[in-house]
Design a protein around this motif. Structure first.
Motif, PDB file in Angstrom:
ATOM      1  N   VAL A  72     -10.795  -5.672  -6.436  1.00 17.29           N
ATOM      2  CA  VAL A  72      -9.406  -5.336  -6.125  1.00 17.29           C
ATOM      3  C   VAL A  72      -8.560  -6.604  -6.194  1.00 17.29           C
ATOM      4  CG1 VAL A  72      -7.820  -4.416  -4.396  1.00 17.29           C
ATOM      5  CG2 VAL A  72     -10.115  -3.435  -4.627  1.00 17.29           C
ATOM      6  N   PRO A  73      -7.624  -6.701  -7.140  1.00 18.70           N
ATOM      7  CA  PRO A  73      -6.795  -7.910  -7.268  1.00 18.70           C
ATOM      8  C   PRO A  73      -5.997  -8.184  -5.987  1.00 18.70           C
ATOM      9  CG  PRO A  73      -6.581  -6.512  -9.210  1.00 18.70           C
ATOM     10  CD  PRO A  73      -7.325  -5.704  -8.185  1.00 18.70           C
ATOM     11  N   PRO A  74      -5.684  -9.450  -5.730  1.00 20.75           N
ATOM     12  CA  PRO A  74      -4.965  -9.818  -4.499  1.00 20.75           C
ATOM     13  C   PRO A  74      -3.601  -9.169  -4.352  1.00 20.75           C
ATOM     14  CG  PRO A  74      -5.907 -11.764  -5.564  1.00 20.75           C
ATOM     15  CD  PRO A  74      -6.069 -10.628  -6.522  1.00 20.75           C
ATOM     16  N   ASN A  75      -2.950  -8.822  -5.469  1.00 16.86           N
ATOM     17  CA  ASN A  75      -1.609  -8.247  -5.390  1.00 16.86           C
ATOM     18  C   ASN A  75      -1.622  -6.738  -5.137  1.00 16.86           C
ATOM     19  OD1 ASN A  75      -2.718  -7.946  -8.046  1.00 16.86           O
ATOM     20  ND2 ASN A  75      -0.694  -7.370  -8.788  1.00 16.86           N
ATOM     21  N   GLU A  76      -2.797  -6.127  -5.036  1.00 18.36           N
ATOM     22  CA  GLU A  76      -2.900  -4.691  -4.765  1.00 18.36           C
ATOM     23  C   GLU A  76      -3.237  -4.447  -3.292  1.00 18.36           C
ATOM     24  OE1 GLU A  76      -4.596  -3.645  -9.264  1.00 18.36           O
ATOM     25  OE2 GLU A  76      -5.637  -2.902  -7.488  1.00 18.36           O
ATOM     26  N   LYS A  77      -2.787  -3.313  -2.764  1.00 18.40           N
ATOM     27  CA  LYS A  77      -3.060  -2.959  -1.378  1.00 18.40           C
ATOM     28  C   LYS A  77      -4.485  -2.413  -1.263  1.00 18.40           C
ATOM     29  CE  LYS A  77       1.199  -3.989  -0.608  1.00 18.40           C
ATOM     30  NZ  LYS A  77       1.509  -5.352  -0.105  1.00 18.40           N
ATOM     31  N   LEU A  78      -5.113  -2.717  -0.122  1.00 15.20           N
ATOM     32  CA  LEU A  78      -6.501  -2.302   0.105  1.00 15.20           C
ATOM     33  C   LEU A  78      -6.641  -1.707   1.495  1.00 15.20           C
ATOM     34  CD1 LEU A  78      -9.558  -2.275  -0.611  1.00 15.20           C
ATOM     35  CD2 LEU A  78      -9.667  -4.602   0.312  1.00 15.20           C
ATOM     36  N   PHE A  79      -7.181  -0.482   1.549  1.00 17.12           N
ATOM     37  CA  PHE A  79      -7.456   0.184   2.821  1.00 17.12           C
ATOM     38  C   PHE A  79      -8.899   0.686   2.797  1.00 17.12           C
ATOM     39  CE2 PHE A  79      -2.917   0.711   1.968  1.00 17.12           C
ATOM     40  CZ  PHE A  79      -2.370   0.180   3.131  1.00 17.12           C
ATOM     41  N   ILE A  80      -9.666   0.311   3.807  1.00 12.90           N
ATOM     42  CA  ILE A  80     -11.066   0.711   3.907  1.00 12.90           C
ATOM     43  C   ILE A  80     -11.231   1.602   5.118  1.00 12.90           C
ATOM     44  CG2 ILE A  80     -13.451  -0.083   4.109  1.00 12.90           C
ATOM     45  CD1 ILE A  80     -12.538  -2.764   2.961  1.00 12.90           C
TER      46      ILE A  80
ATOM     47  N   ARG B  55      -3.021 -10.077   5.630  1.00 11.92           N
ATOM     48  CA  ARG B  55      -1.643 -10.371   5.238  1.00 11.92           C
ATOM     49  C   ARG B  55      -0.780  -9.115   5.148  1.00 11.92           C
ATOM     50  NH1 ARG B  55      -4.428 -11.586   0.395  1.00 11.92           N
ATOM     51  NH2 ARG B  55      -4.106 -10.072  -1.269  1.00 11.92           N
ATOM     52  N   ASP B  56      -1.441  -7.942   5.084  1.00  9.85           N
ATOM     53  CA  ASP B  56      -0.706  -6.669   5.048  1.00  9.85           C
ATOM     54  C   ASP B  56      -0.666  -5.999   6.422  1.00  9.85           C
ATOM     55  OD1 ASP B  56      -0.164  -6.823   2.320  1.00  9.85           O
ATOM     56  OD2 ASP B  56      -2.072  -5.903   1.781  1.00  9.85           O
ATOM     57  N   ARG B  57      -1.020  -6.760   7.455  1.00 10.54           N
ATOM     58  CA  ARG B  57      -1.073  -6.210   8.815  1.00 10.54           C
ATOM     59  C   ARG B  57       0.249  -5.546   9.216  1.00 10.54           C
ATOM     60  NH1 ARG B  57      -0.264  -4.316  12.796  1.00 10.54           N
ATOM     61  NH2 ARG B  57      -0.961  -4.723  14.929  1.00 10.54           N
ATOM     62  N   GLY B  58       1.367  -6.089   8.750  1.00 13.44           N
ATOM     63  CA  GLY B  58       2.670  -5.533   9.093  1.00 13.44           C
ATOM     64  C   GLY B  58       2.914  -4.140   8.545  1.00 13.44           C
ATOM     65  N   LEU B  59       2.122  -3.720   7.547  1.00  8.57           N
ATOM     66  CA  LEU B  59       2.289  -2.376   6.986  1.00  8.57           C
ATOM     67  C   LEU B  59       1.798  -1.302   7.956  1.00  8.57           C
ATOM     68  CD1 LEU B  59       0.985  -2.979   3.343  1.00  8.57           C
ATOM     69  CD2 LEU B  59       3.355  -2.989   4.139  1.00  8.57           C
ATOM     70  N   CYS B  60       0.861  -1.670   8.826  1.00 12.39           N
ATOM     71  CA  CYS B  60       0.266  -0.709   9.757  1.00 12.39           C
ATOM     72  C   CYS B  60       1.160  -0.555  10.981  1.00 12.39           C
ATOM     73  CB  CYS B  60      -1.136  -1.180  10.162  1.00 12.39           C
ATOM     74  SG  CYS B  60      -1.980  -0.035  11.271  1.00 12.39           S
ATOM     75  N   LYS B  61       1.752   0.607  11.139  1.00 12.29           N
ATOM     76  CA  LYS B  61       2.658   0.869  12.253  1.00 12.29           C
ATOM     77  C   LYS B  61       1.927   1.399  13.480  1.00 12.29           C
ATOM     78  CE  LYS B  61       5.730  -0.249   9.260  1.00 12.29           C
ATOM     79  NZ  LYS B  61       6.232  -1.642   9.269  1.00 12.29           N
ATOM     80  N   ASP B  62       0.797   2.048  13.267  1.00 10.77           N
ATOM     81  CA  ASP B  62       0.020   2.585  14.390  1.00 10.77           C
ATOM     82  C   ASP B  62      -1.339   3.034  13.880  1.00 10.77           C
ATOM     83  OD1 ASP B  62      -0.605   3.335  16.950  1.00 10.77           O
ATOM     84  OD2 ASP B  62       0.518   5.213  16.921  1.00 10.77           O
ATOM     85  N   CYS B  63      -2.317   3.064  14.774  1.00 11.30           N
ATOM     86  CA  CYS B  63      -3.660   3.536  14.421  1.00 11.30           C
ATOM     87  C   CYS B  63      -4.305   4.090  15.681  1.00 11.30           C
ATOM     88  CB  CYS B  63      -4.491   2.395  13.839  1.00 11.30           C
ATOM     89  SG  CYS B  63      -6.070   2.938  13.136  1.00 11.30           S
TER      90      CYS B  63
ATOM     91  N   ILE C 252       4.976   1.547   3.399  1.00  8.00           N
ATOM     92  CA  ILE C 252       5.025   0.683   2.216  1.00  8.00           C
ATOM     93  C   ILE C 252       6.410   0.797   1.594  1.00  8.00           C
ATOM     94  CG2 ILE C 252       4.085   0.236  -0.079  1.00  8.00           C
ATOM     95  CD1 ILE C 252       1.427   1.296   0.884  1.00  8.00           C
ATOM     96  N   MET C 253       7.082  -0.347   1.463  1.00 13.87           N
ATOM     97  CA  MET C 253       8.414  -0.365   0.869  1.00 13.87           C
ATOM     98  C   MET C 253       8.292  -0.313  -0.646  1.00 13.87           C
ATOM     99  SD  MET C 253      11.684  -0.485   1.481  1.00 13.87           S
ATOM    100  CE  MET C 253      11.805  -1.136   3.145  1.00 13.87           C
TER     101      MET C 253
END
Length: 261
Positions: A100-108, A185-193, A214-215
Motif C-alpha cells: 500500500v503506497p504511503p499516499n493511500e489510506k489504510l484501514f485494517i 498520521r491519519d489519526r485525525g480522520l477517525c472521529k470515533d470508534c 475523509i475530505m
C-alpha cells in the motif's frame, strides 16, 4: 458504509450480491476460518481491486474522487495454534501493508485474538490508553506490529464505558480481541470508534464501528454563462481605428450601437 466479516467458514473465493450490497469472501476449506468484506450500494461501484491472500487475510481497494482507500480484513490465529501458523499470518499482513503506497489510506479491521490491555505502557505511540483488560502475548504481538508500521489502534483512542469496549462476550468472560487500525498520521480522520451494544450474535462477537471523515477535494468549475464583450477599455479613438481596419478588410458595417454590432 462497509463491514468486516470474520469466521465466515465458507469454502472458496467468491462475490455475492445481496439486496444491492456486495460481499467478497475468501475461504479455503468449508467449516474453517474465512474472511469477507461487505460493501454498501453507494460504494460498491468504487471498488477497483480485490485481493484474497488466504482464509485469514484479504483486502480491497476503492477509488473515491481523488482518494484511494485500502481496507484489510484479518483473522489472526488463536493462542493455541502452532507458531508456524502465527508466523505465516503476520508475514502475510506484513506483505499487504508493504504493497500500500504511503499516499493511500489504510484501514485494517479484524479479530486479532489478543488483549492489548487498558494500560498503554511503552506503546503510547500506538495505544491510546483506553483499552480493556490485561495485555497478553497476542496483544503484545499486535502492538509491536502496529509500532513497526506506524499504525494506531483506533478503539483504544476514545474513553468509553465497558459496554463500548468489550468486543467478545460469553457466559464466563468479557474480552477485547477485535480491533480497528489506521496509519498514525491519519489519526485525525477517525472521529470515533466503539462497540455497538445489541443482541449478541452466535459467535459472541459484537459489532465494532469506526466513524471516518475523509475530505474529498472538488475540482474547480470553469466559468459558465453567456459570453460577453468587455467594452471598458475601448475608447473612441481606438473604436475609430478598429473601424478603419475592419472596413479595409470588408468585414464591417456600421449600424446601431457597439453592442448590436
Amino acid at each position: 458504509m462497509r463491514e468486516n466479516i470474520l469466521e465466515t467458514r465458507w469454502a472458496g473465493s467468491r462475490a455475492r450480491d445481496v439486496d444491492g450490497y456486495k460481499l467478497w469472501n475468501s475461504g479455503t476449506q468449508k467449516g474453517r476460518n474465512g474472511v469477507g468484506i461487505l460493501m454498501d450500494r453507494e460504494l460498491r461501484e468504487y471498488v477497483v481491486e480485490v485481493r484474497r491472500v488466504n482464509d485469514r487475510l484479504m483486502s480491497i481497494k476503492l477509488v473515491v474522487a481523488q482518494c484511494i482507500v485500502n481496507v484489510v480484513s484479518a483473522y489472526a490465529p488463536h493462542m493455541g495454534l502452532d507458531e508456524e501458523v502465527k508466523r505465516r499470518f503476520w508475514e502475510g499482513l506484513d506483505e499487504i501493508i508493504h504493497q500500500v503506497p504511503p499516499n493511500e489510506k489504510l484501514f485494517i479491521e479484524g479479530d486479532f485474538n489478543g488483549h492489548i490491555g487498558s494500560d498503554a505502557g511503552v506503546y503510547d505511540e500506538v495505544h491510546g490508553g483506553f483499552g480493556f483488560g490485561e495485555r497478553n502475548e497476542g496483544g503484545t504481538s499486535l502492538l509491536d506490529f502496529a509500532k513497526a508500521f506506524g499504525l494506531v489502534v483506533a478503539n483504544s483512542c476514545f474513553p468509553k464505558r465497558e459496554g463500548r469496549l468489550v468486543t467478545f462476550q460469553n457466559a464466563v468472560a468479557k474480552i477485547q480481541i477485535d480491533y480497528l487500525l489506521l496509519r498514525r498520521r491519519d489519526r485525525g480522520l477517525c472521529k470515533d470508534c466503539k462497540v455497538i451494544p445489541g443482541e449478541i450474535l452466535v459467535t459472541r462477537h459484537r459489532l465494532l464501528v469506526m466513524d471516518v471523515g475523509i475530505m474529498v477535494k472538488r475540482r474547480k468549475m470553469s466559468g459558465r454563462g453567456t459570453p460577453r464583450i468587455r467594452w471598458g477599455a475601448l475608447t473612441k479613438d481606438k473604436a475609430q481605428e478598429l473601424e478603419g481596419r475592419l472596413s479595409v478588410m470588408g468585414a464591417w458595417r456600421s449600424s446601431g450601437d457597439a453592442n448590436s454590432m
